[in-house]
Design a protein around this motif. Structure first.
Motif, PDB file in Angstrom:
ATOM      1  N   MET A   1       0.838  -1.177   0.000  1.00 48.29           N
ATOM      2  CA  MET A   1       0.000   0.000   0.000  1.00 48.29           C
ATOM      3  C   MET A   1       0.883   1.240   0.000  1.00 48.29           C
ATOM      4  SD  MET A   1      -2.892  -1.041   2.761  1.00 48.29           S
ATOM      5  CE  MET A   1      -2.426  -2.638   3.411  1.00 48.29           C
ATOM      6  N   LYS A   2       0.554   2.169  -0.830  1.00 47.66           N
ATOM      7  CA  LYS A   2       1.292   3.432  -0.875  1.00 47.66           C
ATOM      8  C   LYS A   2       0.477   4.483  -0.133  1.00 47.66           C
ATOM      9  CE  LYS A   2       3.566   2.517  -5.243  1.00 47.66           C
ATOM     10  NZ  LYS A   2       4.909   2.322  -4.813  1.00 47.66           N
ATOM     11  N   GLY A   3       1.157   5.307   0.658  1.00 52.39           N
ATOM     12  CA  GLY A   3       0.452   6.352   1.390  1.00 52.39           C
ATOM     13  C   GLY A   3       0.087   5.911   2.795  1.00 52.39           C
ATOM     14  N   ASN A   4      -0.719   6.752   3.456  1.00 54.76           N
ATOM     15  CA  ASN A   4      -1.117   6.518   4.838  1.00 54.76           C
ATOM     16  C   ASN A   4      -2.355   5.630   4.900  1.00 54.76           C
ATOM     17  OD1 ASN A   4       0.957   8.233   5.625  1.00 54.76           O
ATOM     18  ND2 ASN A   4      -0.360  10.026   5.575  1.00 54.76           N
ATOM     19  N   VAL A   5      -2.500   4.930   6.044  1.00 52.82           N
ATOM     20  CA  VAL A   5      -3.649   4.057   6.262  1.00 52.82           C
ATOM     21  C   VAL A   5      -4.299   4.454   7.579  1.00 52.82           C
ATOM     22  CG1 VAL A   5      -4.419   1.689   6.675  1.00 52.82           C
ATOM     23  CG2 VAL A   5      -2.616   2.128   4.999  1.00 52.82           C
ATOM     24  N   GLU A   6      -5.614   4.667   7.547  1.00 53.75           N
ATOM     25  CA  GLU A   6      -6.374   4.967   8.754  1.00 53.75           C
ATOM     26  C   GLU A   6      -7.565   4.020   8.769  1.00 53.75           C
ATOM     27  OE1 GLU A   6      -8.483   8.815  10.795  1.00 53.75           O
ATOM     28  OE2 GLU A   6      -6.716   9.134   9.521  1.00 53.75           O
ATOM     29  N   ALA A   7      -7.715   3.250   9.876  1.00 58.44           N
ATOM     30  CA  ALA A   7      -8.773   2.252   9.928  1.00 58.44           C
ATOM     31  C   ALA A   7      -9.173   1.967  11.373  1.00 58.44           C
ATOM     32  CB  ALA A   7      -8.320   0.954   9.271  1.00 58.44           C
ATOM     33  N   GLU A   8     -10.372   1.476  11.533  1.00 61.01           N
ATOM     34  CA  GLU A   8     -10.841   1.007  12.832  1.00 61.01           C
ATOM     35  C   GLU A   8     -10.078  -0.271  13.201  1.00 61.01           C
ATOM     36  OE1 GLU A   8     -13.346   1.266  16.187  1.00 61.01           O
ATOM     37  OE2 GLU A   8     -13.286   2.677  14.527  1.00 61.01           O
ATOM     38  N   SER A   9     -10.052  -1.224  12.275  1.00 64.79           N
ATOM     39  CA  SER A   9      -9.446  -2.525  12.526  1.00 64.79           C
ATOM     40  C   SER A   9      -8.776  -3.030  11.259  1.00 64.79           C
ATOM     41  CB  SER A   9     -10.532  -3.507  12.971  1.00 64.79           C
ATOM     42  OG  SER A   9      -9.975  -4.778  13.182  1.00 64.79           O
ATOM     43  N   ILE A  10      -7.604  -3.631  11.417  1.00 64.67           N
ATOM     44  CA  ILE A  10      -6.904  -4.252  10.295  1.00 64.67           C
ATOM     45  C   ILE A  10      -6.539  -5.669  10.713  1.00 64.67           C
ATOM     46  CG2 ILE A  10      -4.839  -4.254   8.855  1.00 64.67           C
ATOM     47  CD1 ILE A  10      -4.737  -1.247   9.054  1.00 64.67           C
ATOM     48  N   LYS A  11      -6.867  -6.625   9.845  1.00 60.72           N
ATOM     49  CA  LYS A  11      -6.463  -8.016  10.042  1.00 60.72           C
ATOM     50  C   LYS A  11      -5.540  -8.380   8.897  1.00 60.72           C
ATOM     51  CE  LYS A  11     -10.645  -9.420  12.397  1.00 60.72           C
ATOM     52  NZ  LYS A  11     -11.787 -10.305  12.420  1.00 60.72           N
ATOM     53  N   ILE A  12      -4.343  -8.805   9.247  1.00 62.44           N
ATOM     54  CA  ILE A  12      -3.382  -9.195   8.221  1.00 62.44           C
ATOM     55  C   ILE A  12      -3.128 -10.693   8.363  1.00 62.44           C
ATOM     56  CG2 ILE A  12      -1.024  -8.940   7.376  1.00 62.44           C
ATOM     57  CD1 ILE A  12      -1.171  -6.012   8.344  1.00 62.44           C
ATOM     58  N   PHE A  13      -3.520 -11.429   7.336  1.00 63.70           N
ATOM     59  CA  PHE A  13      -3.260 -12.856   7.244  1.00 63.70           C
ATOM     60  C   PHE A  13      -2.394 -13.037   6.001  1.00 63.70           C
ATOM     61  CE2 PHE A  13      -7.226 -12.425   9.500  1.00 63.70           C
ATOM     62  CZ  PHE A  13      -7.054 -13.272  10.579  1.00 63.70           C
ATOM     63  N   GLY A  14      -1.102 -13.057   6.188  1.00 59.75           N
ATOM     64  CA  GLY A  14      -0.181 -13.089   5.063  1.00 59.75           C
ATOM     65  C   GLY A  14       0.841 -11.995   5.217  1.00 59.75           C
ATOM     66  N   ASP A  17       2.914  -4.574   3.034  1.00 53.89           N
ATOM     67  CA  ASP A  17       3.886  -3.482   3.062  1.00 53.89           C
ATOM     68  C   ASP A  17       3.103  -2.182   2.971  1.00 53.89           C
ATOM     69  OD1 ASP A  17       6.365  -4.873   3.160  1.00 53.89           O
ATOM     70  OD2 ASP A  17       6.136  -5.381   1.041  1.00 53.89           O
ATOM     71  N   ILE A  18       3.332  -1.297   3.939  1.00 52.98           N
ATOM     72  CA  ILE A  18       2.634  -0.015   3.971  1.00 52.98           C
ATOM     73  C   ILE A  18       3.690   1.078   3.961  1.00 52.98           C
ATOM     74  CG2 ILE A  18       1.030   1.446   5.254  1.00 52.98           C
ATOM     75  CD1 ILE A  18      -0.060  -1.221   6.511  1.00 52.98           C
ATOM     76  N   GLU A  19       3.632   1.960   2.971  1.00 51.57           N
ATOM     77  CA  GLU A  19       4.688   2.948   2.799  1.00 51.57           C
ATOM     78  C   GLU A  19       4.459   4.252   3.549  1.00 51.57           C
ATOM     79  OE1 GLU A  19       5.999   3.501  -1.172  1.00 51.57           O
ATOM     80  OE2 GLU A  19       6.284   1.357  -1.503  1.00 51.57           O
ATOM     81  N   GLY A  20       3.377   4.392   4.309  1.00 49.94           N
ATOM     82  CA  GLY A  20       3.107   5.625   5.034  1.00 49.94           C
ATOM     83  C   GLY A  20       2.904   5.378   6.518  1.00 49.94           C
ATOM     84  N   VAL A  33       4.089  -7.749   8.561  1.00 47.44           N
ATOM     85  CA  VAL A  33       3.758  -6.403   8.100  1.00 47.44           C
ATOM     86  C   VAL A  33       4.997  -5.520   8.247  1.00 47.44           C
ATOM     87  CG1 VAL A  33       2.815  -5.614  10.319  1.00 47.44           C
ATOM     88  CG2 VAL A  33       2.111  -4.480   8.223  1.00 47.44           C
ATOM     89  N   HIS A  34       5.236  -4.701   7.212  1.00 47.62           N
ATOM     90  CA  HIS A  34       6.342  -3.765   7.218  1.00 47.62           C
ATOM     91  C   HIS A  34       5.752  -2.374   7.004  1.00 47.62           C
ATOM     92  CE1 HIS A  34      10.045  -1.944   5.044  1.00 47.62           C
ATOM     93  NE2 HIS A  34      10.045  -1.650   6.318  1.00 47.62           N
ATOM     94  N   ILE A  35       5.970  -1.490   7.993  1.00 43.11           N
ATOM     95  CA  ILE A  35       5.433  -0.132   7.943  1.00 43.11           C
ATOM     96  C   ILE A  35       6.601   0.838   7.801  1.00 43.11           C
ATOM     97  CG2 ILE A  35       4.123   1.627   9.195  1.00 43.11           C
ATOM     98  CD1 ILE A  35       2.655  -0.776  10.571  1.00 43.11           C
ATOM     99  N   LYS A  36       6.575   1.624   6.749  1.00 41.64           N
ATOM    100  CA  LYS A  36       7.683   2.525   6.430  1.00 41.64           C
ATOM    101  C   LYS A  36       7.797   3.693   7.412  1.00 41.64           C
ATOM    102  CE  LYS A  36      10.627   3.639   3.026  1.00 41.64           C
ATOM    103  NZ  LYS A  36      11.735   2.835   2.639  1.00 41.64           N
ATOM    104  N   GLU A  37       6.687   4.193   7.922  1.00 41.36           N
ATOM    105  CA  GLU A  37       6.705   5.364   8.805  1.00 41.36           C
ATOM    106  C   GLU A  37       6.432   4.966  10.260  1.00 41.36           C
ATOM    107  OE1 GLU A  37       7.725   8.348   7.948  1.00 41.36           O
ATOM    108  OE2 GLU A  37       8.018   7.756   5.866  1.00 41.36           O
ATOM    109  N   ARG A  38       5.271   5.374  10.813  1.00 41.97           N
ATOM    110  CA  ARG A  38       4.971   5.079  12.217  1.00 41.97           C
ATOM    111  C   ARG A  38       3.608   4.436  12.330  1.00 41.97           C
ATOM    112  NH1 ARG A  38       5.080   9.614  16.319  1.00 41.97           N
ATOM    113  NH2 ARG A  38       3.439   8.641  17.462  1.00 41.97           N
ATOM    114  N   LEU A  39       3.403   3.747  13.452  1.00 43.90           N
ATOM    115  CA  LEU A  39       2.129   3.102  13.754  1.00 43.90           C
ATOM    116  C   LEU A  39       1.578   3.686  15.045  1.00 43.90           C
ATOM    117  CD1 LEU A  39      -0.055   0.846  13.483  1.00 43.90           C
ATOM    118  CD2 LEU A  39       1.509  -0.639  14.707  1.00 43.90           C
ATOM    119  N   VAL A  40       0.336   4.166  15.013  1.00 41.33           N
ATOM    120  CA  VAL A  40      -0.369   4.638  16.198  1.00 41.33           C
ATOM    121  C   VAL A  40      -1.629   3.805  16.294  1.00 41.33           C
ATOM    122  CG1 VAL A  40      -1.515   6.581  17.329  1.00 41.33           C
ATOM    123  CG2 VAL A  40       0.547   6.973  15.976  1.00 41.33           C
TER     124      VAL A  40
END
Length: 177
Positions: A1-14, A17-20, A33-40
């Protein structure tokens, strides 16, 4: 995924890559999961591999596997169950911090016990109220109640109320502050 991600809930099965930046209330990880920036986030839990190049801030984090955070992990409750490879976090801050070796048993884990390079957490500093560490290498550990368990190599422990050290741990210096 390119850019920022904002969500209530994320389930990753597999794998993801998040670039924001990532902002969420709940992350359920079953993979990598690999996050390029920060996770809150609110609650981060699951098993697998979590890589964040910047900071991670959460209410709680409970992960079994490997964690790599380039800067600071800040959470009220931190529970890391080390499994399959070293974890690296520059700084950890929290109220309750638990780092233990995964107790899962299978043939691969049994055979890995005979290797000298079994999974460890490597950190510059760990600071909290109630700290229990196993298989951790850190320069400084600061807390009210500190327990250093087996497999640890700590340069300095600063504690306020209590300090305990396992006979299979190395602590170069400890001070009551």
């Amino acid at each position: 995924m390119k850019g920022n991600v904002e969500a209530e809930s994320i389930k990753i099965f597999g794998e993801a890559d998040i670039e924001g930046h990532v902002t969420l209330k709940d992350l359920n990880l079953r993979g990598a999961v690999h996050i390029k920036e920060r996770l809150v986030g609110g609650h981060i839990h699951g098993y697998g591999e979590l890589k964040i190049e910047n900071d991670c801030e959460a209410d709680s984090i409970s992960l079994k596997g490997a964690v790599a955070i380039g800067r600071t992990l800040n959470a009220e409750k931190v529970s890391l169950y080390l499994h399959f490879e070293d974890s690296r976090i520059e700084e950890i801050g929290g109220e309750v911090i638990r780092v233990t070796k995964s107790k899962a048993f299978n043939v691969i884990n049994f055979l890995k016990r005979f290797r000298h390079d079994s999974a460890k957490l490597v950190a510059e500093s760990i600071e909290g109220d109630d700290i229990y560490l196993e298989y951790t290498k850190a320069k400084v550990v600061r807390g009210k109640e500190v327990t250093i368990g087996p497999g640890c190599e700590i340069d300095l422990v600063e504690y306020q109320t209590s300090f305990q050290q396992d006979e299979k741990a190395i602590v170069i210096d400890s001070k009551k502050v």
